[in-house]
Every structure is written in C-alpha cells, then in structure tokens.
Design a protein around this motif. Structure first.
Motif, PDB file in Angstrom:
ATOM      1  N   SER A  63     110.606  99.775   2.233  1.00  0.00           N
ATOM      2  CA  SER A  63     111.235 100.263   1.009  1.00  0.00           C
ATOM      3  C   SER A  63     110.184 100.726   0.017  1.00  0.00           C
ATOM      4  CB  SER A  63     112.082  99.152   0.390  1.00  0.00           C
ATOM      5  OG  SER A  63     112.660  99.588  -0.806  1.00  0.00           O
ATOM      6  N   ARG A  64     110.399 101.916  -0.540  1.00  0.00           N
ATOM      7  CA  ARG A  64     109.492 102.424  -1.567  1.00  0.00           C
ATOM      8  C   ARG A  64     110.308 103.203  -2.596  1.00  0.00           C
ATOM      9  NH1 ARG A  64     108.275 106.457   2.577  1.00  0.00           N
ATOM     10  NH2 ARG A  64     108.625 108.569   1.728  1.00  0.00           N
ATOM     11  N   PRO A  65     109.790 103.280  -3.812  1.00  0.00           N
ATOM     12  CA  PRO A  65     110.539 104.003  -4.857  1.00  0.00           C
ATOM     13  C   PRO A  65     110.797 105.452  -4.442  1.00  0.00           C
ATOM     14  CG  PRO A  65     108.696 102.781  -5.800  1.00  0.00           C
ATOM     15  CD  PRO A  65     108.522 102.730  -4.311  1.00  0.00           C
ATOM     16  N   THR A  66     111.975 105.947  -4.829  1.00  0.00           N
ATOM     17  CA  THR A  66     112.298 107.338  -4.557  1.00  0.00           C
ATOM     18  C   THR A  66     111.395 108.244  -5.369  1.00  0.00           C
ATOM     19  OG1 THR A  66     114.620 106.785  -4.135  1.00  0.00           O
ATOM     20  CG2 THR A  66     114.133 109.074  -4.671  1.00  0.00           C
ATOM     21  N   ARG A  67     110.896 109.276  -4.717  1.00  0.00           N
ATOM     22  CA  ARG A  67     110.019 110.225  -5.406  1.00  0.00           C
ATOM     23  C   ARG A  67     110.739 111.569  -5.560  1.00  0.00           C
ATOM     24  NH1 ARG A  67     104.367 113.075  -3.418  1.00  0.00           N
ATOM     25  NH2 ARG A  67     103.912 114.085  -5.425  1.00  0.00           N
ATOM     26  N   TYR A 129     120.568 108.435  11.926  1.00  0.00           N
ATOM     27  CA  TYR A 129     119.664 107.619  11.108  1.00  0.00           C
ATOM     28  C   TYR A 129     118.882 108.469  10.102  1.00  0.00           C
ATOM     29  CZ  TYR A 129     115.655 109.168  13.939  1.00  0.00           C
ATOM     30  OH  TYR A 129     114.675 109.917  14.552  1.00  0.00           O
ATOM     31  N   LEU A 130     118.800 109.789  10.361  1.00  0.00           N
ATOM     32  CA  LEU A 130     118.052 110.676   9.455  1.00  0.00           C
ATOM     33  C   LEU A 130     118.683 110.740   8.070  1.00  0.00           C
ATOM     34  CD1 LEU A 130     117.258 113.604  11.922  1.00  0.00           C
ATOM     35  CD2 LEU A 130     115.684 111.849  11.099  1.00  0.00           C
ATOM     36  N   ASN A 131     119.953 110.295   7.959  1.00  0.00           N
ATOM     37  CA  ASN A 131     120.609 110.292   6.652  1.00  0.00           C
ATOM     38  C   ASN A 131     119.943 109.353   5.657  1.00  0.00           C
ATOM     39  OD1 ASN A 131     122.430 112.017   7.803  1.00  0.00           O
ATOM     40  ND2 ASN A 131     124.142 110.570   7.834  1.00  0.00           N
ATOM     41  N   SER A 132     119.194 108.377   6.144  1.00  0.00           N
ATOM     42  CA  SER A 132     118.638 107.355   5.245  1.00  0.00           C
ATOM     43  C   SER A 132     117.116 107.317   5.231  1.00  0.00           C
ATOM     44  CB  SER A 132     119.177 105.978   5.632  1.00  0.00           C
ATOM     45  OG  SER A 132     118.863 105.688   6.993  1.00  0.00           O
ATOM     46  N   VAL A 133     116.452 108.293   5.823  1.00  0.00           N
ATOM     47  CA  VAL A 133     114.988 108.271   5.839  1.00  0.00           C
ATOM     48  C   VAL A 133     114.429 108.891   4.560  1.00  0.00           C
ATOM     49  CG1 VAL A 133     114.943 108.393   8.352  1.00  0.00           C
ATOM     50  CG2 VAL A 133     114.772 110.516   7.005  1.00  0.00           C
ATOM     51  N   GLN A 134     113.173 108.555   4.276  1.00  0.00           N
ATOM     52  CA  GLN A 134     112.437 109.149   3.176  1.00  0.00           C
ATOM     53  C   GLN A 134     111.225 109.885   3.740  1.00  0.00           C
ATOM     54  OE1 GLN A 134     112.333 105.398   0.614  1.00  0.00           O
ATOM     55  NE2 GLN A 134     112.234 107.010  -0.960  1.00  0.00           N
ATOM     56  N   GLY A 135     111.018 111.096   3.265  1.00  0.00           N
ATOM     57  CA  GLY A 135     109.858 111.858   3.685  1.00  0.00           C
ATOM     58  C   GLY A 135     108.745 111.800   2.648  1.00  0.00           C
ATOM     59  N   SER A 136     107.787 112.679   2.832  1.00  0.00           N
ATOM     60  CA  SER A 136     106.631 112.716   1.931  1.00  0.00           C
ATOM     61  C   SER A 136     106.502 114.109   1.321  1.00  0.00           C
ATOM     62  CB  SER A 136     105.345 112.364   2.686  1.00  0.00           C
ATOM     63  OG  SER A 136     105.438 111.063   3.249  1.00  0.00           O
ATOM     64  N   PHE A 137     106.157 114.151   0.042  1.00  0.00           N
ATOM     65  CA  PHE A 137     105.972 115.409  -0.658  1.00  0.00           C
ATOM     66  C   PHE A 137     104.493 115.768  -0.757  1.00  0.00           C
ATOM     67  CE2 PHE A 137     110.195 115.105  -2.904  1.00  0.00           C
ATOM     68  CZ  PHE A 137     110.658 116.342  -2.465  1.00  0.00           C
ATOM     69  N   SER A 138     104.213 117.040  -0.714  1.00  0.00           N
ATOM     70  CA  SER A 138     102.897 117.552  -1.082  1.00  0.00           C
ATOM     71  C   SER A 138     103.126 118.816  -1.901  1.00  0.00           C
ATOM     72  CB  SER A 138     102.048 117.866   0.157  1.00  0.00           C
ATOM     73  OG  SER A 138     102.664 118.856   0.956  1.00  0.00           O
ATOM     74  N   GLU A 139     102.513 118.849  -3.068  1.00  0.00           N
ATOM     75  CA  GLU A 139     102.687 120.003  -3.937  1.00  0.00           C
ATOM     76  C   GLU A 139     101.856 121.171  -3.434  1.00  0.00           C
ATOM     77  OE1 GLU A 139     102.740 119.367  -8.170  1.00  0.00           O
ATOM     78  OE2 GLU A 139     102.839 117.190  -7.881  1.00  0.00           O
ATOM     79  N   GLN A 140     102.413 122.364  -3.585  1.00  0.00           N
ATOM     80  CA  GLN A 140     101.746 123.594  -3.188  1.00  0.00           C
ATOM     81  C   GLN A 140     101.870 124.608  -4.307  1.00  0.00           C
ATOM     82  OE1 GLN A 140     103.743 124.639   0.480  1.00  0.00           O
ATOM     83  NE2 GLN A 140     102.348 123.413   1.718  1.00  0.00           N
ATOM     84  N   PRO A 141     101.027 125.640  -4.336  1.00  0.00           N
ATOM     85  CA  PRO A 141     101.137 126.656  -5.389  1.00  0.00           C
ATOM     86  C   PRO A 141     102.529 127.299  -5.381  1.00  0.00           C
ATOM     87  CG  PRO A 141      99.053 126.886  -4.219  1.00  0.00           C
ATOM     88  CD  PRO A 141      99.858 125.873  -3.464  1.00  0.00           C
ATOM     89  N   GLY A 142     103.233 127.189  -6.504  1.00  0.00           N
ATOM     90  CA  GLY A 142     104.552 127.786  -6.625  1.00  0.00           C
ATOM     91  C   GLY A 142     105.647 127.057  -5.896  1.00  0.00           C
ATOM     92  N   GLY A 143     105.382 125.818  -5.436  1.00  0.00           N
ATOM     93  CA  GLY A 143     106.426 125.125  -4.697  1.00  0.00           C
ATOM     94  C   GLY A 143     106.003 123.752  -4.224  1.00  0.00           C
ATOM     95  N   ALA A 144     106.602 123.310  -3.126  1.00  0.00           N
ATOM     96  CA  ALA A 144     106.320 121.988  -2.580  1.00  0.00           C
ATOM     97  C   ALA A 144     106.674 121.973  -1.097  1.00  0.00           C
ATOM     98  CB  ALA A 144     107.107 120.914  -3.331  1.00  0.00           C
ATOM     99  N   ARG A 145     106.163 120.951  -0.402  1.00  0.00           N
ATOM    100  CA  ARG A 145     106.432 120.781   1.025  1.00  0.00           C
ATOM    101  C   ARG A 145     106.840 119.336   1.263  1.00  0.00           C
ATOM    102  NH1 ARG A 145     104.737 123.177   5.966  1.00  0.00           N
ATOM    103  NH2 ARG A 145     104.404 121.686   7.659  1.00  0.00           N
ATOM    104  N   TRP A 146     107.963 119.158   1.962  1.00  0.00           N
ATOM    105  CA  TRP A 146     108.473 117.835   2.310  1.00  0.00           C
ATOM    106  C   TRP A 146     108.385 117.685   3.822  1.00  0.00           C
ATOM    107  CZ3 TRP A 146     112.347 116.296   5.618  1.00  0.00           C
ATOM    108  CH2 TRP A 146     112.837 114.999   5.501  1.00  0.00           C
ATOM    109  N   THR A 147     107.888 116.532   4.291  1.00  0.00           N
ATOM    110  CA  THR A 147     107.783 116.307   5.738  1.00  0.00           C
ATOM    111  C   THR A 147     108.269 114.904   6.088  1.00  0.00           C
ATOM    112  OG1 THR A 147     105.498 115.503   5.537  1.00  0.00           O
ATOM    113  CG2 THR A 147     105.808 117.858   5.979  1.00  0.00           C
TER     114      THR A 147
END
Length: 523
Positions: A63-67, A129-147
C-alpha cells in the motif's frame, strides 16, 4: 399569432417533445451480447480461444499513497491518476457550477458523477486484477508517462497536452507476456443521481455510420455497435467528455448498463497480436461548436440542435453576431426575434389575408354544414366546391404557418442547448439565461400578452368546443415556459409582443378586427 398559429405551434410542440423522448432512446442495432462480467466489459464478438497458459495472479502491491499529476490543457487543468482510471479530475477554467463568486469550477466529476474517467480493461477475467493496481509516473516535457508491469503484462499511458490546444493526447500500450486476451475496452462511465435536474441531458454518446447516437443514462440497454465508432462520450446539456480514436486502428462500440442509473460506453478493439498501441484524443470542456470542430469536425454533432439543424446553425451564428455588438445575450435574443418577425412578415401577411377570405364565406360554410351535417362525404365535397368558387385555397392559410415551424423549433433548440447562454446575464432579476425565471415574471407576462394577442386576432372558427379550447392556450403556454430556460421565455415574450404590433397593423389594413357573426339558423 392567430388562433390557428397557436394551435399549430402547440401541436408541433407536443410532437417535438414526444420526439425528444423517442430520439434520446438508444437507437441501436439488436445484437447478441454475451453476459456482462462484473470486472470487465463483455466480449464484443464470438468467444475467445482459450490458452493453455494461465495468467499468474501477482502478489498484492504494498500500500502506498495515491499519486496524481496535473496537466494543463486549453480548457483547464486535468488530474492524472496512478490507478485504474486515467483521469480523476479536470477543472474547466472558464465555467463555474454556480453564479456566486466563490462557486467551484465545473469539474469532470460534476458532469459524469463517477470517480475517475476513462479505463482500460480486457475481456479475459484473469486480467480483472488490473482494476486495483497502481502504476508509476514519470514527468516528461509537455506531459507524463504512466507505467505498470508484472509477470503477465506491461502497460503504459503517455499523456501530452498544451495550453494552446483544448484536448489531451493519450497513447495506450499493452504487451502481453503470458496470455493474450481477445479484446481491449477503453471505457467511459456516467451516472444520473436521484432527482437529477439534467436527467434528460445526462447521456452517453457514440458516433457511427455518419451520425451521433444518444443514450439517456438511466435508460441504457446492453448493446453492441458492429459498425466502426469514431468517438464515445459522456455529456450533460452544456459539457462533454469524449474519447476520439486516432490512427488507423478501427474500434467498434459497446453500451452497458451498470448499477442503478449508471451506464458505460466503450471503444472495443480486437487484439490479433501480443502487443497493441491505441492513440486517443481526449476532450473535456464546453459544447461550443468552434472548439468541438477544432478537436474533431464530427464532434459538433454532440450539440443537440434537433431535427432542424440546417436552420439552427445560422440562427446560432446570428445570435453570436448580435452579441458581438451588444455584449448581452438577452438583448441579442430580442434583436434576433425581431429580425425573424421581419423576415417572416410576408408569410404572416399571406396567412392573415387567407383568414380574411375565409371569414367572408363563413356564413355560407355554416349553411353547408347544417345542410349536410349527416353526410360527411357530401359535406367535404360541397365545402371544397364553395371555397374553390370563391378562390380560396385551404392550404394558403396553413402553409405560411407550417413554413415557420422549423424556424421556431430550431430556435428553441438553439436557446435550450447553446453553451453561450450558460450563466449569461440579461437584466434585472434574470441573471442566468440558461436557467428558468426565478420569479416566474416572464411566463406570467407571456400568458397575459398571449391573451391580449388572442383577443386582437380575428377568428374563423364556428366550433364552440374549439373556441373554448383556444381560450386556454395562453395559460398552457405560460405553464410550459415556467420550467424552461429564461432565454427561451424572453424569446416567446418578445415574439408575442411583436405579433401584437403586427396584428394591429394587419387588422387596420384588412379591417378585420371584427369578423361578421354567423347568422343564426332560421327557425
């Protein structure tokens, strides 16, 4: 506006409201749809082939805080989530939920009434199960990427936005490592709460086969759309959330009722390979034609201007043109109404002239009715013969009225649906032309004005029942206007006042203020 005009408008209005109900019902092809799964949308075609390789359920994530990340677009600030939903918020810069200075901005959740918007799911329950997973964000120029990645799948979402464009570009990618599902679903949900003031306009939309289909949320039925779908959306009267596929990958559609008064629209993609990429253009903002067409030309169909869109578009342009000069949409409505009265004056004149001709032969018509009262066929034949002998064409009086009906209905839709009137002030107690008159003054004035107009209008009817019914027309119209936008009531009031002026002029010209009474039957 004479009595026949009032009757024609009332009948047309009744037909129009009935059509509204029929039109918003889902006109969808009847297809066989598989049973709905609770975790994900159902398969859109035949059952998938089973794989001998099982998807391994990953260990529960710590468990980790929602980002969240904020992404600025041309319409407002979008909130990106690290969970199942792509967006958890999107506040519009230029629109508030109420007129007060401290009112909250119109937000995505206030339009869809669900937590989060846009989700990716698959037809294979093993991926639920993908309904409840959390991914990771990385900021990019003009946007963002979630994986997100585990032993079964790798998912990515790439977001790109600019304050100079009113949409967010989203690219979805998935790579299946173990087992490939048959279909992917990109879904958008909407909920109509109890006592929803916008229940009629709380809709799911999809565009297919050259037209937009609207499904009222509480009336949604399970159905597949077998033809290519250009976009899906969730809307209220004035605002829209839409997902528009880009690129060459063709999507079909799926409509699903979920819990009470909640429904979901999905883009359905077949998955022939172990990896796929779906580019989308996502829009949330006002249903303003210029902005919608900038996002996608077909998106302007989401503004419901009714049957007579051909008339509605120029009327809306004229309304905005008047606004450029007067800077008040209430005054613009008045000017547009007066312009329409001038343009349609020749038709009104022709109708009035026809009424005068009809009035002249009323005594003779009454004698024919009495003579052939027991022979309907002979009555109709003799009446037509009498009217033709006096050069009167029954259609001459009706056609001018019927020609004006599309203009009336088109203007009704413009004033009902146009975002331009949203919280637009007029004067005095009318501070929002998109809301009903808070004091009911304009509906009351409309009732009184129409009563005066009715007294000024010569009558050609000899039917006591019809004459009595017409006496109630002002009250019926006033009651109808009580809960409609005040902008529409202002139009009706100004139109009635202008009609009185026209009637006085025409009465003087034709000297028809008093039509000769029908002689009493000889005893």
């Amino acid at each position: 506006m004479d009595r026949r005009t009032l009757l024609a408008i009332t009948l047309s209005f009744g037909i129009f409201l009935a059509w509204q109900k029929l039109y918003i019902e889902p006109r969808l092809p009847k297809q066989t749809v598989q049973q709905v799964a609770t975790e994900a949308p159902p398969s859109a075609t035949s059952p998938k082939q089973e794989s001998s390789v099982a998807v391994q359920q990953p260990s529960a994530q710590a468990s980790r805080p929602t980002r969240t990340l904020l992404l600025k677009s041309g319409t407002g600030e979008a909130v990106l989530a690290d969970g199942h939903s792509f967006f958890t918020g999107w506040k519009l810069n230029a629109y508030k939920t109420k007129l007060s200075a401290d009112a909250a901005a119109v937000d995505l959740n206030s339009i869809t009434n669900v937590a989060g918007a846009l989700e990716l799911a698959f037809d294979d329950p093993a991926y639920a199960y993908l309904n409840s997973v959390q991914g990771s964000f990385s900021e990019q120029p003009g946007g963002a990427r979630w994986t997100y990645e585990d032993a079964n799948i790798r998912l990515t979402r790439e977001f790109s936005a600019s304050e100079n464009q009113p949409w967010v570009d989203v690219t979805l990618s998935a790579e299946f490592k173990v087992k490939k599902p048959a279909f992917a679903f990109v879904s958008l949900s909407s909920h109509s709460p109890e006592n929803d003031p916008e229940k009629q306009d709380r809709q799911l939309l999809y565009f297919s086969s050259g037209s937009v289909e609207r499904i009222q949320v509480e009336d949604a039925k399970l159905a597949e759309v077998k033809t290519p779908v250009k976009y899906i959306g969730a809307s209220s009267r004035y605002f829209l959330m839409a997902a528009i596929p880009q690129g060459n990958l063709e999507a079909r559609g799926l409509i699903q009722p979920l819990t009470a008064n909640t429904a979901r629209a999905s883009l359905v993609y077949p998955l022939p390979e172990n990896a796929f990429t779906v580019p989308l253009r996502v829009y949330f903002g006002p249903k303003m034609l210029d902005i919608l067409r900038k996002v996608d030309p077909a998106l302007d169909n989401t503004v419901d201007l009714g049957w007579f869109t051909l008339f509605a578009y120029p009327l809306l342009k004229l309304l905005n043109w008047f606004y450029l000069f007067v800077k008040n949409y209430g005054i613009a409505i008045i000017l547009l109404t007066l312009l329409l009265k001038i343009v349609t004056y020749p038709l009104t004149y022709k109708s009035m002239k026809s009424m005068k001709e009809m009035a002249k032969i009323q005594p003779q018509l009454q004698k024919v009715r009495e003579k052939y009262k027991d022979d309907r066929e002979a009555l109709n034949r003799e009446m037509m013969t009498l009217m033709k002998s006096h050069g009167y064409n029954p259609m001459a009086g009706c056609m001018p009225i019927l020609i004006q009906m599309p203009i009336f209905i088109a203007l009704y839709r413009v004033l009902y649906s146009s975002i331009e009137l949203y919280q637009a002030p007029f004067a005095f107690w009318i501070r929002d032309l998109s809301a009903q008159d808070p004091l009911y003054i304009t509906p009351i004035l409309l009732t009184v004005t129409m009563y005066i107009q009715q007294k000024l209008t010569p009558t050609t009817t000899t039917d006591p029942a019809q004459a009595k019914m017409m006496q109630f027309m002002p009250i019926i119209f006033g009651a109808m206007m009580m809960n409609l936008p005040s902008g529409l009531t202002v139009y009706m009031l100004v139109n009635a006042l202008a009609s009185i002026v026209q009637q006085l002029i025409l009465n003087k010209k034709f000297d028809t203020h008093h039509v000769p009474a029908v002689p009493a039957r000889a005893r």
